[in-house]
Write a protein that holds these residues in place. Sequence first.
Motif, PDB file in Angstrom:
ATOM      1  N   ILE A  43      20.406  46.664   2.182  1.00 19.76           N
ATOM      2  CA  ILE A  43      19.711  45.543   1.545  1.00 19.76           C
ATOM      3  C   ILE A  43      20.507  45.131   0.309  1.00 19.76           C
ATOM      4  N   VAL A  44      20.883  43.881   0.236  1.00 23.26           N
ATOM      5  CA  VAL A  44      21.676  43.380  -0.884  1.00 23.26           C
ATOM      6  C   VAL A  44      20.825  42.445  -1.733  1.00 23.26           C
ATOM      7  N   ASP A  45      21.010  42.510  -3.026  1.00 25.12           N
ATOM      8  CA  ASP A  45      20.299  41.636  -3.942  1.00 25.12           C
ATOM      9  C   ASP A  45      20.909  40.237  -3.951  1.00 25.12           C
ATOM     10  N   ASP A  46      20.076  39.217  -3.868  1.00 25.85           N
ATOM     11  CA  ASP A  46      20.472  37.845  -4.218  1.00 25.85           C
ATOM     12  C   ASP A  46      21.633  37.293  -3.400  1.00 25.85           C
ATOM     13  N   GLN A  80      10.642  35.333   2.916  1.00 25.15           N
ATOM     14  CA  GLN A  80       9.309  34.755   2.777  1.00 25.15           C
ATOM     15  C   GLN A  80       8.972  34.345   1.339  1.00 25.15           C
ATOM     16  N   GLN A  81       9.691  34.878   0.372  1.00 25.71           N
ATOM     17  CA  GLN A  81       9.569  34.397  -1.007  1.00 25.71           C
ATOM     18  C   GLN A  81      10.855  34.742  -1.734  1.00 25.71           C
ATOM     19  N   ALA A  82      11.381  33.786  -2.481  1.00 24.32           N
ATOM     20  CA  ALA A  82      12.703  33.946  -3.083  1.00 24.32           C
ATOM     21  C   ALA A  82      12.634  34.610  -4.454  1.00 24.32           C
ATOM     22  N   VAL A  83      12.123  35.831  -4.459  1.00 23.46           N
ATOM     23  CA  VAL A  83      12.157  36.673  -5.649  1.00 23.46           C
ATOM     24  C   VAL A  83      12.023  38.115  -5.171  1.00 23.46           C
ATOM     25  N   CYS A  84      12.643  39.051  -5.905  1.00 23.96           N
ATOM     26  CA  CYS A  84      12.895  40.393  -5.368  1.00 23.96           C
ATOM     27  C   CYS A  84      11.650  41.140  -4.898  1.00 23.96           C
ATOM     28  N   ALA A  85      10.724  41.425  -5.816  1.00 22.57           N
ATOM     29  CA  ALA A  85       9.605  42.302  -5.481  1.00 22.57           C
ATOM     30  C   ALA A  85       8.745  41.751  -4.338  1.00 22.57           C
ATOM     31  N   PRO A  86       8.297  40.500  -4.397  1.00 23.39           N
ATOM     32  CA  PRO A  86       7.492  39.991  -3.281  1.00 23.39           C
ATOM     33  C   PRO A  86       8.240  39.992  -1.956  1.00 23.39           C
ATOM     34  N   SER A  87       9.533  39.648  -1.970  1.00 20.86           N
ATOM     35  CA  SER A  87      10.287  39.616  -0.722  1.00 20.86           C
ATOM     36  C   SER A  87      10.433  41.006  -0.132  1.00 20.86           C
ATOM     37  N   ARG A  88      10.807  41.984  -0.939  1.00 22.74           N
ATOM     38  CA  ARG A  88      11.022  43.341  -0.438  1.00 22.74           C
ATOM     39  C   ARG A  88       9.722  43.961   0.065  1.00 22.74           C
ATOM     40  N   VAL A  89       8.642  43.804  -0.675  1.00 24.84           N
ATOM     41  CA  VAL A  89       7.363  44.330  -0.209  1.00 24.84           C
ATOM     42  C   VAL A  89       6.956  43.639   1.087  1.00 24.84           C
ATOM     43  N   SER A  90       7.250  42.346   1.197  1.00 23.44           N
ATOM     44  CA  SER A  90       6.899  41.603   2.404  1.00 23.44           C
ATOM     45  C   SER A  90       7.610  42.158   3.630  1.00 23.44           C
ATOM     46  N   TYR A 224      14.046  31.445  -7.050  1.00 23.88           N
ATOM     47  CA  TYR A 224      12.805  30.823  -7.519  1.00 23.88           C
ATOM     48  C   TYR A 224      12.508  29.443  -6.933  1.00 23.88           C
ATOM     49  N   SER A 225      12.723  29.258  -5.642  1.00 26.71           N
ATOM     50  CA  SER A 225      12.387  27.973  -5.030  1.00 26.71           C
ATOM     51  C   SER A 225      12.189  28.156  -3.535  1.00 26.71           C
ATOM     52  N   ASN A 226      11.859  27.070  -2.850  1.00 31.72           N
ATOM     53  CA  ASN A 226      11.724  27.080  -1.399  1.00 31.72           C
ATOM     54  C   ASN A 226      12.902  26.437  -0.685  1.00 31.72           C
ATOM     55  N   PHE A 227      13.946  26.044  -1.412  1.00 35.19           N
ATOM     56  CA  PHE A 227      15.111  25.441  -0.783  1.00 35.19           C
ATOM     57  C   PHE A 227      15.848  26.465   0.084  1.00 35.19           C
ATOM     58  N   ASP A 228      16.655  25.958   1.006  1.00 42.58           N
ATOM     59  CA  ASP A 228      17.436  26.851   1.862  1.00 42.58           C
ATOM     60  C   ASP A 228      18.335  27.785   1.060  1.00 42.58           C
ATOM     61  N   VAL A 229      18.940  27.297  -0.016  1.00 45.51           N
ATOM     62  CA  VAL A 229      19.868  28.143  -0.765  1.00 45.51           C
ATOM     63  C   VAL A 229      19.169  29.369  -1.347  1.00 45.51           C
ATOM     64  N   ALA A 230      17.844  29.287  -1.516  1.00 53.38           N
ATOM     65  CA  ALA A 230      17.089  30.413  -2.070  1.00 53.38           C
ATOM     66  C   ALA A 230      16.449  31.287  -1.003  1.00 53.38           C
ATOM     67  N   THR A 231      16.209  30.739   0.173  1.00 51.86           N
ATOM     68  CA  THR A 231      15.486  31.486   1.210  1.00 51.86           C
ATOM     69  C   THR A 231      16.359  31.899   2.389  1.00 51.86           C
ATOM     70  N   HIS A 232      17.490  31.240   2.596  1.00 53.79           N
ATOM     71  CA  HIS A 232      18.373  31.543   3.723  1.00 53.79           C
ATOM     72  C   HIS A 232      19.166  32.810   3.414  1.00 53.79           C
ATOM     73  N   VAL A 233      19.118  33.792   4.306  1.00 49.31           N
ATOM     74  CA  VAL A 233      19.753  35.085   4.050  1.00 49.31           C
ATOM     75  C   VAL A 233      20.588  35.516   5.251  1.00 49.31           C
ATOM     76  N   PRO A 234      21.589  36.369   5.020  1.00 49.92           N
ATOM     77  CA  PRO A 234      22.301  36.968   6.156  1.00 49.92           C
ATOM     78  C   PRO A 234      21.421  38.009   6.842  1.00 49.92           C
ATOM     79  N   LEU A 235      21.573  38.135   8.147  1.00 52.65           N
ATOM     80  CA  LEU A 235      20.862  39.159   8.906  1.00 52.65           C
ATOM     81  C   LEU A 235      21.678  39.496  10.136  1.00 52.65           C
ATOM     82  N   MET A 236      22.036  40.768  10.268  1.00 53.90           N
ATOM     83  CA  MET A 236      22.784  41.208  11.441  1.00 53.90           C
ATOM     84  C   MET A 236      22.387  42.638  11.788  1.00 53.90           C
ATOM     85  N   PHE A 237      22.503  42.970  13.074  1.00 50.40           N
ATOM     86  CA  PHE A 237      22.164  44.296  13.580  1.00 50.40           C
ATOM     87  C   PHE A 237      23.315  44.811  14.439  1.00 50.40           C
ATOM     88  N   TYR A 238      23.840  45.977  14.092  1.00 49.47           N
ATOM     89  CA  TYR A 238      24.748  46.694  14.986  1.00 49.47           C
ATOM     90  C   TYR A 238      23.927  47.736  15.725  1.00 49.47           C
TER      91      TYR A 238
END
Length: 426
Positions: A43-46, A80-90, A224-238
């Motif tokens: 898990i990477v920050d930001d 689901q939310q662009a801030v650390c604690a709520p996103s990680r708990v989610s 701190y927003s709902n824009f793609d730049v704040a909510t779009h994240v990398p995700l990959m599975f090996y």
Amino acid sequence: MPTPGSGRGFLWLGLVLSSVCVALGCETQANSTTDALNILLIIVDDLRPSLGCYGDKLVRSPNIDQLASHSLLFQNAFAQQAVCAPSRVSFLTGRRPDTTRLYDFNSYWRVHAGNFSTIPQYFKENGYVTMSVGKVFHPGITSNHTDDSPYSWSFPPYHPSSEKYENTKRKIRQSYFASVSYLDTQVGRLLSALDDLQLANSTIVAFTSDHGWALGEHGEWAKYSNFDVATHVPLMFYVPGRTASLPEAGEKLFPYLDPFDSASELMEPGRQSMDLVELVSLFPTLAGLAGLQVPPRCPVPSFHVELCREGKNLLKHFRFRDLEEDPYLPGNPRELIAYSQYPRPADFPQWNSDKPSLKDIKIMGYSIRTIDYRYTVWVGFNPDEFLANFSDIHAGELYFVDSDPLQDHNMYNDSQGGDLFQLLMP
């Protein structure tokens, strides 16, 4: 590492940039003797998808790209939310912020909302040894000041010394958005340890971020927003044997690559999916990939239910039979929606606009992202009852992906915004 009589192995390491590979080497030797798949969650920050494997031509990320070349990579994954604690708990509980009732940094979900199971807790209760390195849950009240220990972890979570951690954070701020060199170096060394310990053929590796980050877009240098730049994240599975062939004896699947070596070649991702997916899908997907029973879908409401999940199971994306000629997995993308939300204390900017405490939240911005558009509506919110009033509309946003990929031109006032309300409830 199996518990007595369990017959299952499990390696759990949450990696933020300060993680230490020594911890991996010290704790995983016993896992190589078991047949069950380990899980390594990074898990990477930001981190938004500014990586070579996501098409960024400036960023040098050879070790992450190498992981992507052996993985299933999701091009359209959203937090689901662009801030650390709520996103990680989610995503660690598999439930959305409106269910965890965490929109800030000031409460512990087990007390504040419900005694929900977490991903590592579920694996632990199914006979796995679970471990944490660095930042997995957000430190502080939101994890009960213990990183949710002992619920989630078999051992107390490992954290770097405060001085070393602060030095690391300074390095991150100075360099990793510019070149991703520090991040890529740490990930490369961690993954190369899997080869050294002969664990690459028995370990699922999942790589993601808690949210993105604006680098000047929309006049912001923040999340701190709902824009793609704040909510779009990398995700990959090996997944050994599924997303890539099992390595031969002595073969290094993840040899360390120097990000500053100009001779290193760009590696293309292995398989890719263009489908929209959400981080709340991590829980059911990791459980399914490991062969555990996938937790059931949550009823509404689900505050009284300890084990359930609100995210979709992505296991169907890993069934590659008869799909060898097509690197993109088929689907019906226009039926897919990713949900995000963000709270505000007022209609106009003020000192706590980006990080309001629960008691100060008066407006909630609910956002849906489809393959064609992003639609957000800002509505009245009652923080005492955790209720949104969709008849109390404060503002709206509508951006079309093809014609406005940077989301700079709001078309809400030119559209029939109200017709989209029915899509705002996941």
